[in-house]
Design a protein around this motif. Structure first.
Motif, PDB file in Angstrom:
ATOM      1  N   ALA A  54       0.831  -1.120  -0.231  1.00 19.53           N
ATOM      2  CA  ALA A  54       0.079   0.033   0.075  1.00 19.53           C
ATOM      3  C   ALA A  54       0.895   1.315  -0.080  1.00 19.53           C
ATOM      4  CB  ALA A  54      -0.807  -0.304   1.012  1.00 19.53           C
ATOM      5  N   GLY A  55       0.348   2.426  -0.462  1.00 19.20           N
ATOM      6  CA  GLY A  55       0.974   3.573  -0.285  1.00 19.20           C
ATOM      7  C   GLY A  55       1.736   4.040  -1.592  1.00 19.20           C
ATOM      8  N   THR A  56       1.506   3.302  -2.665  1.00 15.70           N
ATOM      9  CA  THR A  56       2.208   3.648  -3.913  1.00 15.70           C
ATOM     10  C   THR A  56       1.953   5.018  -4.666  1.00 15.70           C
ATOM     11  OG1 THR A  56       0.544   2.576  -5.350  1.00 15.70           O
ATOM     12  CG2 THR A  56       2.452   1.037  -4.581  1.00 15.70           C
ATOM     13  N   ALA A  57       0.852   5.603  -4.409  1.00 14.59           N
ATOM     14  CA  ALA A  57       0.531   6.979  -4.872  1.00 14.59           C
ATOM     15  C   ALA A  57       1.396   7.961  -4.008  1.00 14.59           C
ATOM     16  CB  ALA A  57      -0.891   7.325  -4.630  1.00 14.59           C
ATOM     17  N   LEU A  58       1.781   7.729  -2.868  1.00 17.20           N
ATOM     18  CA  LEU A  58       2.332   8.560  -1.855  1.00 17.20           C
ATOM     19  C   LEU A  58       4.054   8.386  -2.503  1.00 17.20           C
ATOM     20  CD1 LEU A  58       0.581   7.722   1.267  1.00 17.20           C
ATOM     21  CD2 LEU A  58       0.905  10.058   0.375  1.00 17.20           C
ATOM     22  N   VAL A  59       4.278   7.315  -2.806  1.00 18.62           N
ATOM     23  CA  VAL A  59       5.763   7.216  -3.256  1.00 18.62           C
ATOM     24  C   VAL A  59       5.980   7.748  -4.587  1.00 18.62           C
ATOM     25  CG1 VAL A  59       7.273   5.531  -4.066  1.00 18.62           C
ATOM     26  CG2 VAL A  59       5.962   4.801  -2.124  1.00 18.62           C
ATOM     27  N   GLU A  60       4.974   7.501  -5.370  1.00 21.38           N
ATOM     28  CA  GLU A  60       5.037   8.296  -6.905  1.00 21.38           C
ATOM     29  C   GLU A  60       5.061   9.739  -6.746  1.00 21.38           C
ATOM     30  OE1 GLU A  60       2.067   6.834  -9.381  1.00 21.38           O
ATOM     31  OE2 GLU A  60       2.812   4.509  -9.071  1.00 21.38           O
TER      32      GLU A  60
END
Length: 159
Positions: A54-60
């Motif tokens: 989870a959290g890929t949008a924040l990483v990008e």
């Protein structure tokens, strides 16, 4: 982007606050002092524990705000089960930019994945006798990023 992605404006705001806290007004002084401007890198995200991504949008968004030349490629999607040693994704770009964003990006991914993993455990423990809607195990400002991720795609139905 899926129906469960947090709103882009919230993601951008949360990331901006985290980056401001992490690198401040002067930027990443150690990286600037030690790494040549022309150096590039390719780095992998590799799971150290079993869990739920989870959290890929924040990483990008973290890398986008630092340097739009950084590219993030995912092998898995939010909500996917992750095994120890699994290659989750890769980041390519200027080494200074990757190093500047790595701590914030990894903190987001680890926290959100931890919430999603714990939620999956709750769902499995409920064995269909209860429906888990929200664990509320989020940090201020991250509820949209973590809580929505823990319900992504499969709505956490036990396998």
């Amino acid at each position: 982007m899926s129906d469960f992605d947090p709103p882009g404006s919230i993601v951008a705001e949360v990331v901006a606050v985290a980056l401001a806290e992490d690198i401040g007004l002067l930027g990443d002084l150690t990286t600037t002092a030690c790494i040549r401007e022309d150096q590039t890198t390719s780095a992998l995200f590799v799971a150290r524990e079993e869990g739920v991504l989870a959290g890929t949008a924040l990483v990008e968004e973290t890398f986008r705000q630092i340097d739009d030349r950084v590219e993030v490629h995912w092998q898995l999607r939010d909500g996917d089960a992750v095994e120890v040693g699994a290659e989750i994704g890769r980041v390519d770009g200027p080494l200074r930019s990757v190093l500047t964003g790595e701590r914030v990006a990894l903190n987001f991914m680890c926290h959100c994945s931890g919430v999603a993993t714990l939620t999956r455990r709750y769902v499995r423990a409920a064995r269909g006798q209860a429906r888990i809607l929200d664990t509320r195990k989020t940090l201020p400002g991250l509820r949209a990023g973590a809580a929505r991720r823990s319900t992504s795609r499969r709505r956490l139905q036990p396998p």
